[in-house]
Design a protein around this motif. Structure first.
Motif, PDB file in Angstrom:
ATOM      1  N   ASN A  42      32.264  37.732  28.583  1.00 44.30           N
ATOM      2  CA  ASN A  42      31.189  37.808  29.913  1.00 44.30           C
ATOM      3  C   ASN A  42      30.200  38.816  29.467  1.00 44.30           C
ATOM      4  O   ASN A  42      30.388  40.130  29.373  1.00 44.30           O
ATOM      5  CB  ASN A  42      32.083  37.970  30.964  1.00 44.30           C
ATOM      6  CG  ASN A  42      33.130  37.393  31.437  1.00 44.30           C
ATOM      7  OD1 ASN A  42      33.306  36.195  31.095  1.00 44.30           O
ATOM      8  ND2 ASN A  42      34.364  37.899  31.606  1.00 44.30           N
ATOM      9  N   ASN A  98      31.633  41.426  36.205  1.00 45.60           N
ATOM     10  CA  ASN A  98      32.109  40.950  37.419  1.00 45.60           C
ATOM     11  C   ASN A  98      32.625  42.059  38.323  1.00 45.60           C
ATOM     12  O   ASN A  98      33.579  42.437  37.781  1.00 45.60           O
ATOM     13  CB  ASN A  98      32.746  39.744  37.423  1.00 45.60           C
ATOM     14  CG  ASN A  98      33.139  39.022  38.791  1.00 45.60           C
ATOM     15  OD1 ASN A  98      33.079  39.802  39.901  1.00 45.60           O
ATOM     16  ND2 ASN A  98      33.537  38.146  38.731  1.00 45.60           N
ATOM     17  N   ASP A 110      34.009  42.078  40.976  1.00 45.12           N
ATOM     18  CA  ASP A 110      35.396  41.683  41.639  1.00 45.12           C
ATOM     19  C   ASP A 110      36.515  41.442  40.758  1.00 45.12           C
ATOM     20  O   ASP A 110      37.356  40.891  40.922  1.00 45.12           O
ATOM     21  CB  ASP A 110      35.103  40.490  42.392  1.00 45.12           C
ATOM     22  CG  ASP A 110      34.135  40.713  43.576  1.00 45.12           C
ATOM     23  OD1 ASP A 110      34.192  41.793  44.108  1.00 45.12           O
ATOM     24  OD2 ASP A 110      33.335  39.699  44.024  1.00 45.12           O
ATOM     25  N   GLN A 111      36.045  41.360  39.291  1.00 46.14           N
ATOM     26  CA  GLN A 111      37.166  41.321  38.280  1.00 46.14           C
ATOM     27  C   GLN A 111      38.145  42.153  38.409  1.00 46.14           C
ATOM     28  O   GLN A 111      38.217  43.348  38.347  1.00 46.14           O
ATOM     29  CB  GLN A 111      36.371  41.470  36.626  1.00 46.14           C
ATOM     30  CG  GLN A 111      36.827  40.511  35.964  1.00 46.14           C
ATOM     31  CD  GLN A 111      36.147  40.471  34.646  1.00 46.14           C
ATOM     32  OE1 GLN A 111      35.811  41.685  34.125  1.00 46.14           O
ATOM     33  NE2 GLN A 111      35.553  39.626  33.826  1.00 46.14           N
ATOM     34  N   LYS A 112      39.500  41.383  38.328  1.00 44.04           N
ATOM     35  CA  LYS A 112      40.487  41.921  38.462  1.00 44.04           C
ATOM     36  C   LYS A 112      40.910  42.834  37.077  1.00 44.04           C
ATOM     37  O   LYS A 112      40.675  42.379  35.978  1.00 44.04           O
ATOM     38  CB  LYS A 112      41.998  41.084  38.637  1.00 44.04           C
ATOM     39  CG  LYS A 112      41.636  40.318  39.778  1.00 44.04           C
ATOM     40  CD  LYS A 112      42.282  41.321  40.927  1.00 44.04           C
ATOM     41  CE  LYS A 112      41.945  40.341  42.495  1.00 44.04           C
ATOM     42  NZ  LYS A 112      43.115  39.603  42.809  1.00 44.04           N
ATOM     43  N   SER A 167      37.914  34.288  31.170  1.00 44.59           N
ATOM     44  CA  SER A 167      38.149  34.204  32.477  1.00 44.59           C
ATOM     45  C   SER A 167      37.028  35.149  33.012  1.00 44.59           C
ATOM     46  O   SER A 167      36.846  36.081  32.603  1.00 44.59           O
ATOM     47  CB  SER A 167      39.485  34.488  33.090  1.00 44.59           C
ATOM     48  OG  SER A 167      39.410  34.936  34.330  1.00 44.59           O
ATOM     49  N   SER A 168      36.465  34.634  34.283  1.00 40.50           N
ATOM     50  CA  SER A 168      35.615  35.565  34.747  1.00 40.50           C
ATOM     51  C   SER A 168      36.281  36.445  35.838  1.00 40.50           C
ATOM     52  O   SER A 168      35.881  37.550  36.477  1.00 40.50           O
ATOM     53  CB  SER A 168      34.228  34.959  35.374  1.00 40.50           C
ATOM     54  OG  SER A 168      34.964  33.849  36.604  1.00 40.50           O
ATOM     55  N   GLN A 169      37.549  36.024  36.191  1.00 46.43           N
ATOM     56  CA  GLN A 169      38.443  36.589  37.389  1.00 46.43           C
ATOM     57  C   GLN A 169      39.012  37.994  36.906  1.00 46.43           C
ATOM     58  O   GLN A 169      39.233  38.800  37.744  1.00 46.43           O
ATOM     59  CB  GLN A 169      39.731  35.605  37.824  1.00 46.43           C
ATOM     60  CG  GLN A 169      38.956  34.710  38.924  1.00 46.43           C
ATOM     61  CD  GLN A 169      37.946  33.548  38.584  1.00 46.43           C
ATOM     62  OE1 GLN A 169      38.416  32.785  37.186  1.00 46.43           O
ATOM     63  NE2 GLN A 169      37.041  33.300  38.929  1.00 46.43           N
ATOM     64  N   ALA A 170      39.328  38.036  35.870  1.00 48.76           N
ATOM     65  CA  ALA A 170      40.154  39.136  35.352  1.00 48.76           C
ATOM     66  C   ALA A 170      39.926  39.407  33.974  1.00 48.76           C
ATOM     67  O   ALA A 170      39.512  38.607  33.035  1.00 48.76           O
ATOM     68  CB  ALA A 170      41.652  38.995  35.596  1.00 48.76           C
ATOM     69  N   GLN A 173      47.939  35.651  35.496  1.00 47.12           N
ATOM     70  CA  GLN A 173      46.819  35.047  36.194  1.00 47.12           C
ATOM     71  C   GLN A 173      47.519  34.567  37.603  1.00 47.12           C
ATOM     72  O   GLN A 173      46.679  34.942  38.499  1.00 47.12           O
ATOM     73  CB  GLN A 173      46.454  33.685  35.583  1.00 47.12           C
ATOM     74  CG  GLN A 173      45.341  33.259  36.113  1.00 47.12           C
ATOM     75  CD  GLN A 173      44.574  31.995  35.238  1.00 47.12           C
ATOM     76  OE1 GLN A 173      45.255  31.254  34.709  1.00 47.12           O
ATOM     77  NE2 GLN A 173      43.374  31.773  35.066  1.00 47.12           N
ATOM     78  N   GLU A 222      46.226  36.200  41.284  1.00 48.03           N
ATOM     79  CA  GLU A 222      45.255  35.273  42.230  1.00 48.03           C
ATOM     80  C   GLU A 222      45.969  35.652  43.342  1.00 48.03           C
ATOM     81  O   GLU A 222      45.515  35.311  44.673  1.00 48.03           O
ATOM     82  CB  GLU A 222      45.756  33.748  41.932  1.00 48.03           C
ATOM     83  CG  GLU A 222      44.636  33.408  40.523  1.00 48.03           C
ATOM     84  CD  GLU A 222      44.937  32.039  39.990  1.00 48.03           C
ATOM     85  OE1 GLU A 222      45.984  31.462  40.415  1.00 48.03           O
ATOM     86  OE2 GLU A 222      43.887  31.578  39.207  1.00 48.03           O
TER      87      GLU A 222
END
Length: 197
Positions: free
Chosen positions: A2, A6, A8-10, A33-36, A191, A195
């Motif tokens: 990435n 981000n 907000d990334q975990k 992943s952009s989430q974590a 994951q 979430e």
């Protein structure tokens, strides 16, 4: 990778003692992943290959000794600075200290290469587990992903996945089947937990 970080990334922190095949699998899974993201890898062994693997992926790699984990609270302080959403034990051989468990309730998970509560506890890890299962002529084995408490392999189970033990299986061939289950399920469970948080 990435390019934009981000906010907000975990954040995931991994503890490992050995070669780090599971750790690297988790790192690669979350690079998409952009989430974590895995933000640090800790090891109690200076020579552990997992530290080099973390370096290769531009992830902070930290070595610590028994004193830093159990007495001086150095590891705890570093973890508090990072403030991870999840701490993942991937082949980490020491019992996790109570003070870290208290600071990160329901945020520390482990993977064990057998169907707990059987073949768990102190001294039951890696090939030792597979050898015992073959010796005892078990018909199945598997993995257990569980929360970490103050005793080896006794925390609440999150997921178990099974594989057959066939007549011709050796500890090595069983180990390979278990690795495949680990590679598939461990990142997915991480994951899912992130979430839910």
């Amino acid at each position: 990778m990435n390019h934009l970080k981000n906010t907000d990334q975990k954040k995931i922190v991994i503890f490992a003692s050995g070669t780090g095949t599971n750790a690297e699998n988790i790192i690669k899974f979350f690079q998409k992943s952009s989430q974590a993201a895995v933000v640090a890898v800790f090891s109690n062994k200076r020579s552990a290959k997992v530290l080099r693997k973390a370096h290769n992926h531009n992830i902070k790699a930290l070595h610590f000794d028994r004193d830093a984990l159990y007495n001086s609270n150095e590891v705890l302080h570093i973890l508090q600075d990072i403030n991870p959403d999840l701490i993942v034990l991937a082949g980490f051989m020491w019992i996790f200290p109570a003070n870290i468990i208290k600071k990160f309730p329901d945020k520390i998970i482990n993977i064990h290469p057998a169907l707990l509560p059987r073949y768990g506890g102190k001294g039951m890890y890696g090939m030792k587990v597979h050898q015992k299962i073959i010796e005892n002529k078990e018909k199945e084995s598997g993995i257990s992903i569980h929360y970490v408490n103050e005793k080896y392999d006794e925390g609440e189970i999150i997921l178990q996945a099974r594989t057959q033990v066939l007549e011709g299986d050796t500890p090595e061939s069983l180990a390979e089947k278990i690795h495949q289950l680990e590679y598939k399920h461990f990142p997915e469970v991480i994951q899912q937990l992130l979430e839910e948080k």
